[in-house]
Design a protein around this motif. Structure first.
Motif, short mmCIF file in Angstrom:
data_model
loop_
_atom_site.label_atom_id
_atom_site.label_comp_id
_atom_site.label_asym_id
_atom_site.label_seq_id
_atom_site.Cartn_x
_atom_site.Cartn_y
_atom_site.Cartn_z
N UNK A 1 0.82 -1.21 0.00
CA UNK A 1 0.00 0.00 0.00
C UNK A 1 0.85 1.27 0.00
N UNK A 2 2.10 1.16 0.36
CA UNK A 2 2.97 2.34 0.35
C UNK A 2 3.02 2.98 -1.03
N UNK A 3 2.84 2.17 -2.09
CA UNK A 3 2.76 2.71 -3.45
C UNK A 3 1.52 3.57 -3.63
N UNK A 4 0.47 3.23 -2.90
CA UNK A 4 -0.82 3.92 -3.03
C UNK A 4 -0.90 5.16 -2.15
N UNK A 5 -0.06 5.18 -1.10
CA UNK A 5 -0.17 6.20 -0.05
C UNK A 5 0.18 7.61 -0.53
N UNK A 6 0.79 7.75 -1.68
CA UNK A 6 1.06 9.09 -2.18
C UNK A 6 -0.23 9.77 -2.64
N UNK A 7 -1.27 8.98 -2.90
CA UNK A 7 -2.56 9.53 -3.34
C UNK A 7 -3.71 9.21 -2.39
N UNK A 8 -3.64 8.06 -1.70
CA UNK A 8 -4.75 7.59 -0.87
C UNK A 8 -4.33 7.47 0.59
N UNK A 9 -5.28 7.72 1.48
CA UNK A 9 -5.03 7.61 2.92
C UNK A 9 -5.99 6.59 3.54
N UNK A 10 -5.53 5.97 4.60
CA UNK A 10 -6.34 5.07 5.43
C UNK A 10 -6.02 5.37 6.88
N UNK A 11 -6.92 4.97 7.76
CA UNK A 11 -6.67 5.16 9.18
C UNK A 11 -7.56 6.22 9.78
N UNK A 12 -7.39 6.47 11.08
CA UNK A 12 -8.31 7.35 11.80
C UNK A 12 -8.32 8.80 11.33
N UNK A 13 -7.25 9.27 10.72
CA UNK A 13 -7.19 10.67 10.28
C UNK A 13 -7.22 10.80 8.76
N UNK B 1 -9.63 12.78 1.98
CA UNK B 1 -9.33 12.84 0.56
C UNK B 1 -8.19 13.80 0.30
N UNK B 2 -7.37 13.49 -0.65
CA UNK B 2 -6.26 14.33 -1.08
C UNK B 2 -6.19 14.27 -2.58
N UNK B 3 -5.08 13.77 -3.09
CA UNK B 3 -4.96 13.57 -4.53
C UNK B 3 -5.89 12.45 -4.99
N UNK B 4 -6.24 11.56 -4.07
CA UNK B 4 -7.20 10.50 -4.30
C UNK B 4 -8.11 10.40 -3.09
N UNK B 5 -9.21 9.67 -3.17
CA UNK B 5 -10.11 9.56 -2.02
C UNK B 5 -9.50 8.71 -0.90
N UNK B 6 -9.94 8.96 0.32
CA UNK B 6 -9.53 8.10 1.44
C UNK B 6 -10.22 6.75 1.26
N UNK B 7 -9.60 5.70 1.78
CA UNK B 7 -10.08 4.34 1.49
C UNK B 7 -10.60 3.59 2.70
N UNK B 8 -10.87 4.26 3.80
CA UNK B 8 -11.48 3.58 4.95
C UNK B 8 -12.86 3.06 4.53
N UNK B 9 -13.12 1.81 4.86
CA UNK B 9 -14.42 1.23 4.55
C UNK B 9 -14.71 1.09 3.07
N UNK B 10 -13.67 0.99 2.25
CA UNK B 10 -13.87 0.91 0.80
C UNK B 10 -14.66 -0.32 0.39
N UNK B 11 -14.43 -1.46 1.05
CA UNK B 11 -15.16 -2.67 0.69
C UNK B 11 -16.61 -2.54 1.17
#
Length: 123
Positions: A31-43, A46-56
């Motif tokens: 996921x480190x490859x994805x982290x430049x655009x997407x975030x997960x976790x309590x904080x 959205x940034x360059x891409x949407x946050x992915x908490x609860x994506x499924x």
């Protein structure tokens, strides 16, 4: 000897088509490859891409803190495991016109690992 090979193959057949079991720890590294655009976790937000908490289980283009492409808004997708895996494999095949700039993950084990990691983050 032939009987032994037949029995061994008989037991191996159910495993041949089985999807790999995902490892969330390996997924965290991938996921480190994805982290430049997407975030997960309590904080996450959205940034360059949407946050992915609860994506499924989430409907595509449904978070309020990200401006989605028209293609994603019109996709009508819900991110179940099968659809999200297909998207991570080939984003532009699943949602033509998506603004996600990613070539995809081709390795089935890596896909399973990333999915296992993403499923650890609840909305």
């Amino acid at each position: 000897m032939n009987r032994f090979i037949f029995i061994a193959l008989l037991f191996a057949l159910p495993l041949a088509g089985a999807a790999p079991v995902g490892n969330p720890k390996s997924g965290a590294l991938l996921f480190q490859r994805c982290a430049s655009c997407h975030a997960v976790g309590p904080f996450a937000s959205g940034g360059y891409g949407p946050q992915l908490n609860g994506i499924v289980g989430r409907r595509a283009a449904s978070t309020k803190d990200y401006k989605y492409s028209d293609a994603m808004k019109k996709s009508g997708l819900t991110w179940d495991e099968k659809t999200l895996t297909a998207y991570l494999r080939a984003p532009h095949d699943v949602v033509p016109g998506t603004s996600m700039r990613f070539w995809g993950i081709k390795d089935e084990q890596q896909l399973a690992d990333v999915m296992a990691y993403l499923k650890t983050f609840k909305p």
